[in-house]
Scaffold this motif. Structure first.
Motif, PDB file in Angstrom:
ATOM      1  N   ILE A  74      -7.641 -23.730  47.247  1.00 20.16           N
ATOM      2  CA  ILE A  74      -8.675 -24.370  46.512  1.00 20.16           C
ATOM      3  C   ILE A  74      -9.941 -23.697  46.612  1.00 20.16           C
ATOM      4  CG2 ILE A  74     -10.210 -26.517  46.633  1.00 20.16           C
ATOM      5  CD1 ILE A  74      -7.733 -28.195  46.741  1.00 20.16           C
ATOM      6  N   SER A  75     -10.825 -23.397  45.740  1.00 16.27           N
ATOM      7  CA  SER A  75     -11.878 -22.691  45.978  1.00 16.27           C
ATOM      8  C   SER A  75     -13.201 -23.246  44.984  1.00 16.27           C
ATOM      9  CB  SER A  75     -11.861 -21.049  45.555  1.00 16.27           C
ATOM     10  OG  SER A  75     -12.971 -20.472  45.669  1.00 16.27           O
ATOM     11  N   MET A  76     -13.791 -24.348  45.259  1.00 15.45           N
ATOM     12  CA  MET A  76     -14.636 -24.990  44.706  1.00 15.45           C
ATOM     13  C   MET A  76     -15.760 -24.296  44.389  1.00 15.45           C
ATOM     14  SD  MET A  76     -14.283 -28.960  45.893  1.00 15.45           S
ATOM     15  CE  MET A  76     -12.796 -29.800  45.538  1.00 15.45           C
ATOM     16  N   SER A  77     -16.228 -23.036  45.198  1.00 19.09           N
ATOM     17  CA  SER A  77     -17.462 -22.217  45.084  1.00 19.09           C
ATOM     18  C   SER A  77     -17.319 -21.141  44.533  1.00 19.09           C
ATOM     19  CB  SER A  77     -18.002 -22.031  46.478  1.00 19.09           C
ATOM     20  OG  SER A  77     -16.975 -21.236  47.247  1.00 19.09           O
ATOM     21  N   SER A  78     -16.040 -20.717  43.934  1.00 18.51           N
ATOM     22  CA  SER A  78     -15.890 -19.464  43.133  1.00 18.51           C
ATOM     23  C   SER A  78     -16.715 -19.323  41.930  1.00 18.51           C
ATOM     24  CB  SER A  78     -14.263 -19.535  42.550  1.00 18.51           C
ATOM     25  OG  SER A  78     -14.122 -18.499  41.811  1.00 18.51           O
ATOM     26  N   GLU A  82     -12.622 -20.612  35.719  1.00 28.65           N
ATOM     27  CA  GLU A  82     -11.189 -20.836  35.645  1.00 28.65           C
ATOM     28  C   GLU A  82     -10.677 -21.309  37.148  1.00 28.65           C
ATOM     29  OE1 GLU A  82      -6.908 -19.090  34.206  1.00 28.65           O
ATOM     30  OE2 GLU A  82      -8.728 -17.829  34.037  1.00 28.65           O
ATOM     31  N   LYS A  83     -11.118 -20.505  38.138  1.00 30.96           N
ATOM     32  CA  LYS A  83     -10.691 -21.043  39.586  1.00 30.96           C
ATOM     33  C   LYS A  83     -11.177 -22.373  39.971  1.00 30.96           C
ATOM     34  CE  LYS A  83      -9.806 -16.294  41.504  1.00 30.96           C
ATOM     35  NZ  LYS A  83      -9.882 -15.447  42.487  1.00 30.96           N
ATOM     36  N   ARG A  84     -12.272 -22.685  39.794  1.00 33.22           N
ATOM     37  CA  ARG A  84     -13.050 -23.769  39.849  1.00 33.22           C
ATOM     38  C   ARG A  84     -12.137 -24.962  39.170  1.00 33.22           C
ATOM     39  NH1 ARG A  84     -17.804 -21.196  38.828  1.00 33.22           N
ATOM     40  NH2 ARG A  84     -18.317 -22.633  37.243  1.00 33.22           N
ATOM     41  N   GLN A  85     -12.031 -24.786  37.820  1.00 30.76           N
ATOM     42  CA  GLN A  85     -11.079 -25.892  37.049  1.00 30.76           C
ATOM     43  C   GLN A  85      -9.996 -25.925  37.734  1.00 30.76           C
ATOM     44  OE1 GLN A  85     -12.472 -28.120  34.805  1.00 30.76           O
ATOM     45  NE2 GLN A  85     -10.528 -28.832  35.361  1.00 30.76           N
ATOM     46  N   LYS A  86      -9.167 -24.847  38.351  1.00 32.40           N
ATOM     47  CA  LYS A  86      -8.002 -24.863  38.714  1.00 32.40           C
ATOM     48  C   LYS A  86      -7.861 -25.860  40.020  1.00 32.40           C
ATOM     49  CE  LYS A  86      -5.371 -21.125  36.799  1.00 32.40           C
ATOM     50  NZ  LYS A  86      -4.631 -19.810  37.234  1.00 32.40           N
ATOM     51  N   ALA A 100       1.050 -41.846  45.758  1.00 30.82           N
ATOM     52  CA  ALA A 100       2.273 -42.091  45.735  1.00 30.82           C
ATOM     53  C   ALA A 100       2.916 -42.535  47.324  1.00 30.82           C
ATOM     54  CB  ALA A 100       3.387 -41.186  45.405  1.00 30.82           C
ATOM     55  N   MET A 101       2.327 -41.922  48.272  1.00 29.70           N
ATOM     56  CA  MET A 101       2.746 -42.204  49.792  1.00 29.70           C
ATOM     57  C   MET A 101       1.740 -43.401  50.437  1.00 29.70           C
ATOM     58  SD  MET A 101       1.894 -38.584  51.808  1.00 29.70           S
ATOM     59  CE  MET A 101       3.009 -37.515  50.818  1.00 29.70           C
ATOM     60  N   GLY A 102       0.682 -43.889  49.615  1.00 36.05           N
ATOM     61  CA  GLY A 102       0.088 -44.757  49.935  1.00 36.05           C
ATOM     62  C   GLY A 102      -1.236 -44.300  51.187  1.00 36.05           C
ATOM     63  N   ALA A 103      -1.328 -42.691  51.056  1.00 37.88           N
ATOM     64  CA  ALA A 103      -2.130 -41.985  51.774  1.00 37.88           C
ATOM     65  C   ALA A 103      -3.705 -42.368  51.056  1.00 37.88           C
ATOM     66  CB  ALA A 103      -1.873 -40.732  51.964  1.00 37.88           C
ATOM     67  N   LYS A 104      -4.887 -42.606  51.878  1.00 42.32           N
ATOM     68  CA  LYS A 104      -6.043 -42.544  51.268  1.00 42.32           C
ATOM     69  C   LYS A 104      -6.952 -41.482  51.451  1.00 42.32           C
ATOM     70  CE  LYS A 104      -5.483 -47.075  50.467  1.00 42.32           C
ATOM     71  NZ  LYS A 104      -4.999 -47.416  49.187  1.00 42.32           N
ATOM     72  N   ARG A 105      -6.516 -40.491  52.187  1.00 47.18           N
ATOM     73  CA  ARG A 105      -7.665 -39.468  52.492  1.00 47.18           C
ATOM     74  C   ARG A 105      -6.902 -37.873  52.264  1.00 47.18           C
ATOM     75  NH1 ARG A 105     -10.144 -41.152  58.443  1.00 47.18           N
ATOM     76  NH2 ARG A 105     -11.157 -43.115  57.662  1.00 47.18           N
ATOM     77  N   ILE A 106      -7.620 -36.984  51.629  1.00 47.27           N
ATOM     78  CA  ILE A 106      -7.159 -35.847  51.408  1.00 47.27           C
ATOM     79  C   ILE A 106      -8.225 -34.866  51.957  1.00 47.27           C
ATOM     80  CG2 ILE A 106      -5.643 -36.288  49.318  1.00 47.27           C
ATOM     81  CD1 ILE A 106      -7.853 -35.320  47.292  1.00 47.27           C
ATOM     82  N   VAL A 107      -7.504 -33.961  52.609  1.00 42.29           N
ATOM     83  CA  VAL A 107      -8.415 -32.897  53.495  1.00 42.29           C
ATOM     84  C   VAL A 107      -8.545 -31.786  52.629  1.00 42.29           C
ATOM     85  CG1 VAL A 107      -8.838 -31.509  55.449  1.00 42.29           C
ATOM     86  CG2 VAL A 107      -8.109 -34.072  55.772  1.00 42.29           C
ATOM     87  N   ILE A 108      -9.681 -31.306  52.204  1.00 43.69           N
ATOM     88  CA  ILE A 108     -10.103 -30.177  51.301  1.00 43.69           C
ATOM     89  C   ILE A 108     -10.888 -28.954  51.869  1.00 43.69           C
ATOM     90  CG2 ILE A 108     -10.965 -29.267  49.002  1.00 43.69           C
ATOM     91  CD1 ILE A 108     -10.804 -32.303  48.438  1.00 43.69           C
ATOM     92  N   HIS A 109     -10.328 -27.602  51.705  1.00 44.08           N
ATOM     93  CA  HIS A 109     -11.252 -26.419  51.908  1.00 44.08           C
ATOM     94  C   HIS A 109     -11.974 -26.333  50.707  1.00 44.08           C
ATOM     95  CE1 HIS A 109      -8.190 -24.617  55.340  1.00 44.08           C
ATOM     96  NE2 HIS A 109      -8.651 -25.943  55.298  1.00 44.08           N
ATOM     97  N   THR A 110     -13.365 -25.917  50.963  1.00 46.36           N
ATOM     98  CA  THR A 110     -13.888 -25.834  49.685  1.00 46.36           C
ATOM     99  C   THR A 110     -14.095 -24.527  49.214  1.00 46.36           C
ATOM    100  OG1 THR A 110     -15.968 -26.090  51.133  1.00 46.36           O
ATOM    101  CG2 THR A 110     -15.133 -27.882  50.198  1.00 46.36           C
ATOM    102  N   LEU A 124     -22.345 -24.377  43.454  1.00 49.86           N
ATOM    103  CA  LEU A 124     -20.925 -24.638  42.867  1.00 49.86           C
ATOM    104  C   LEU A 124     -20.136 -25.556  43.411  1.00 49.86           C
ATOM    105  CD1 LEU A 124     -20.622 -20.480  42.274  1.00 49.86           C
ATOM    106  CD2 LEU A 124     -21.172 -21.928  40.566  1.00 49.86           C
ATOM    107  N   ALA A 125     -20.002 -25.664  44.495  1.00 49.83           N
ATOM    108  CA  ALA A 125     -18.932 -26.600  45.316  1.00 49.83           C
ATOM    109  C   ALA A 125     -19.502 -27.947  44.844  1.00 49.83           C
ATOM    110  CB  ALA A 125     -18.970 -26.233  46.846  1.00 49.83           C
ATOM    111  N   LEU A 126     -20.734 -28.226  45.073  1.00 54.91           N
ATOM    112  CA  LEU A 126     -21.114 -29.514  44.479  1.00 54.91           C
ATOM    113  C   LEU A 126     -20.698 -29.947  42.902  1.00 54.91           C
ATOM    114  CD1 LEU A 126     -24.803 -29.377  46.110  1.00 54.91           C
ATOM    115  CD2 LEU A 126     -22.808 -31.067  46.789  1.00 54.91           C
ATOM    116  N   ASP A 127     -20.921 -28.967  42.146  1.00 50.62           N
ATOM    117  CA  ASP A 127     -20.579 -29.445  40.636  1.00 50.62           C
ATOM    118  C   ASP A 127     -19.093 -29.420  40.722  1.00 50.62           C
ATOM    119  OD1 ASP A 127     -21.103 -28.956  37.766  1.00 50.62           O
ATOM    120  OD2 ASP A 127     -19.845 -27.517  37.862  1.00 50.62           O
ATOM    121  N   THR A 128     -18.310 -28.615  41.180  1.00 52.50           N
ATOM    122  CA  THR A 128     -16.746 -28.730  41.222  1.00 52.50           C
ATOM    123  C   THR A 128     -16.342 -30.227  41.761  1.00 52.50           C
ATOM    124  OG1 THR A 128     -16.634 -26.394  41.543  1.00 52.50           O
ATOM    125  CG2 THR A 128     -14.601 -27.845  41.657  1.00 52.50           C
ATOM    126  N   THR A 129     -17.196 -30.491  43.003  1.00 56.62           N
ATOM    127  CA  THR A 129     -16.795 -31.854  43.676  1.00 56.62           C
ATOM    128  C   THR A 129     -17.108 -33.026  42.742  1.00 56.62           C
ATOM    129  OG1 THR A 129     -17.166 -30.952  45.699  1.00 56.62           O
ATOM    130  CG2 THR A 129     -17.110 -33.259  45.700  1.00 56.62           C
TER     131      THR A 129
END
Length: 288
Positions: A74-78, A82-86, A100-110, A124-129
């Motif tokens: 994941i690259s929110m600051s690209s 296209e990479k940001r949309q991906k 699906a597994m009842g998890a509430k938190r997902i950890v993300i490298h920005t 850029l990362a703020l916009d993607t977020t």
């Protein structure tokens, strides 16, 4: 709410004890005396909805809290739109699996700064977020909390200040404070009571007391180079690099914090998570 400890993925002992498959993870986690587990999707979200539901049901029976680590790429600051949309799509895939597994938190490298300034990368990362938040809402996954992670390499986006800026976008977001990463990117500067207290204080000042007390965390000892930062994850047996957990355990008890603490040690993550739990409980007994 209670404090939780668990591993990121499976320790070597998982396989040494004869376990082989993901549905056996909750039994193993309970056997190790732990109550959290971070499922790893670093190389892609490959778990089926059925398998995710099965894991979630088995974990719930043993009162184990699940979280998911989103894909590393994941690259929110690209600079490439296209990479940001991906990246938005990858976050959405991770959130579906979490739901699906009842998890509430997902950890993300920005992402990284690359050839642009840290300020440009953060914008850029703020916009993607923001787009990720909208995508989750549109799909009815607003219960999922995105947890941007503090990073260990200097060229990566992910200082404490940058992560807190991302978390200010929405009340649902929680920081993933990786103390080993912060220590690595400061060449040993985040290791000890004063440094840990400063991290908690900054979180509280920016995000408020509730999110500070319930933050998500990664903790492991990490080797680093100067310059550069993070080099490799180690185990708690290492005596050269930090950080040490005991000062943080004492602070968590004194401040009434109840984070989820995931250990990312190299091969002994469940054992080292159990060590952290014992340190925490020892301080809890002293304060009682």
């Amino acid at each position: 709410m209670q404090i939780r400890f668990g591993p990121a993925g499976n320790s070597e002992s998982f396989f040494a004890l004869g376990y082989k498959k993901t549905p056996q993870v909750p039994e193993y986690i309970e056997r190790m005396g732990l109550n959290a587990y971070e499922y790893q999707c670093g190389r892609g979200v490959r778990i089926s909805q059925e398998a995710a539901q099965q894991l979630g049901q088995l974990a719930a029976k043993r009162h184990i809290q699940l979280s998911i680590h989103a894909p590393y790429y994941i690259s929110m600051s690209s600079l490439e739109e296209e990479k940001r949309q991906k990246s938005v799509d990858y976050v959405l895939q991770t959130a579906r699996a979490a739901h699906a597994m009842g998890a509430k938190r997902i950890v993300i490298h920005t992402g990284s700064c690359g050839k642009i300034s840290r300020e440009q990368a953060l914008e850029l990362a703020l916009d993607t977020t923001r787009k990720c938040i909208c995508a989750l809402d549109e799909e009815g996954l607003s219960e999922i909390q995105m947890c941007p992670e503090t990073m260990g390499k200097l060229n990566q986006l992910g200082t404490l200040e940058e992560v807190l800026a991302l978390c200010r976008l929405d009340e649902r977001m929680l920081p993933c404070i990786d103390f080993g990463h912060l220590n690595a990117r400061t060449y040993g500067g985040v290791n000890g009571r004063a440094a840990f207290a400063s991290v908690l204080e900054q979180m509280e000042n920016v995000l408020g007391s509730e999110r500070m007390k319930g933050f998500h965390a990664h903790f492991s000892k990490i080797a680093y180079t100067n310059p550069g930062g993070e080099k490799m994850h180690l185990t708690f047996a290492d005596t050269q690099y930090g950080p040490e957990f005991e000062p943080l355990a004492e602070l968590l008890v004194q401040k009434g914090c109840t984070p989820t603490i995931i250990c990312e040690s190299a091969g002994t993550q469940a054992e080292d998570a159990a060590s952290m739990k014992q340190m925490y409980l020892s301080y809890l007994d002293r304060e009682a």
